[in-house]
Design an enzyme around this catalytic site. Structure first.
Site, PDB file in Angstrom:
ATOM      1  N   PRO A   2     -33.547  36.372 -33.961  1.00 36.31           N
ATOM      2  CG  PRO A   2     -33.876  36.586 -31.652  1.00 36.31           C
ATOM      3  CD  PRO A   2     -32.968  36.982 -32.773  1.00 36.31           C
ATOM      4  CD  GLU A   3     -37.865  35.866 -39.221  1.00 34.86           C
ATOM      5  OE1 GLU A   3     -39.036  35.535 -39.459  1.00 34.86           O
ATOM      6  OE2 GLU A   3     -37.056  36.170 -40.120  1.00 34.86           O
TER       7      GLU A   3
END
Ligand SMILES: [Zn+2]
Length: 283
Positions: A2-3
């Site tokens: 996840p960014e």
């Protein structure tokens, strides 16, 4: 992995069930994720009201009524699921516990928030709210890319004289917090800057142009994540992962999407990470 836009989407998904709500029971099912959990984590969380649910870089921060803040990082594979029917919007019964459900919060409003992390690169820690910015995970972070402190003057000064490639410089969390591989590739493509170019050799004008481009790629992705939140109630209650189309990321060999460009997207490896770019459009 996840960014920032995914983490922000998770935070927004958690807001209606966690902010202002009390944790009636925290169930901590193992002693650690990437690092050991803080002492007596379950006891310190049980009975606390979440006063605010914030984000700093890729960390979700839950400020608690007792004066501590819970720091949450999703790591590589962390997932958060909401079940229960607190606001009459959720149609998910509490699922049977899964193998990698490591931390579970039962909220007074009837929601259950489950943290599942198969690879256990995620993290949770507790710190006094007043001193949370000084926590070792947060203390070296640069400005938020969507905040006012991230501006032309900051970026020009931070990159001045740097002989590292611009790709590596933008991944440096001390220069700007929360930018990861995907969105750096996308931003450099939109700005027409080659990921190989030395950061300190790029003109101030082109560096300044990167600032709004970085904000745009992140904002557009957050918007796409927001749309996905409207769907998750009908699916499995999992937050944060959504379909998003990229212009260069993971498109090796595919035609460049710039009108009039006949080149193909190329992939190179820089500091062990893949960079995707168009050799014609990015100089
Ligand atoms: Zn091109």
């Amino acid at each position: 992995m996840p960014e920032l836009p995914e983490v922000e989407t998770v935070r927004r998904g958690l807001l209606p069930v966690m902010e202002g709500a009390t944790i009636t029971q925290a169930d901590v099912r193992r002693p650690d994720l990437r690092w050991p959990f803080p002492d007596r984590m379950a006891e310190r969380l049980t009975g606390q009201t979440v006063v605010a649910l914030r984000r700093r870089s890729n960390y979700i921060l839950a400020d608690l009524s007792g004066g501590e803040t819970l720091i949450i990082h999703l790591g590589m594979s962390g997932r958060i699921l909401i079940s229960g029917d607190p606001l009459g919007q959720f149609h998910h019964a509490h699922p049977a516990p899964e193998k990698h459900d490591h931390v579970v919060f039962d909220m007074a409003n009837g929601a259950r928030v489950t943290f599942n992390d198969a690879r256990r690169f995620g993290a949770m820690d507790l710190a006094p709210t007043a001193a949370v910015e000084g926590h070792w995970l947060l203390s070296n972070l640069g400005p938020e890319p969507l905040g006012n402190a991230f501006n032309d003057a900051h970026l020009v000064a931070a990159l001045k004289g740097r002989m590292t490639p611009i790709k590596a410089a933008l991944l440096d969390q001390r220069i700007v917090a929360g930018l990861g591989n995907i969105y750096v590739c996308e931003a450099l493509y939109r700005a027409g800057i080659s990921p190989k170019r030395k950061a300190g050799r790029i003109s101030t004008t082109r560096i300044a142009a990167l600032v709004p481009v970085i904000r745009d790629v992140l904002s557009e992705a957050i918007e796409a994540g927001g749309s996905s939140l409207r769907d998750y109630r009908q699916t499995d209650g999992e937050l944060g992962y959504f379909q998003h189309t990229f212009r260069v990321y993971d498109r090796e060999g595919a035609p460049c999407r710039t009108p009039g460009c006949t080149d193909q997207i190329r992939r190179i490896v820089q500091s062990g990470r893949s960079s995707f770019y168009c050799p014609t459009c990015q100089r």
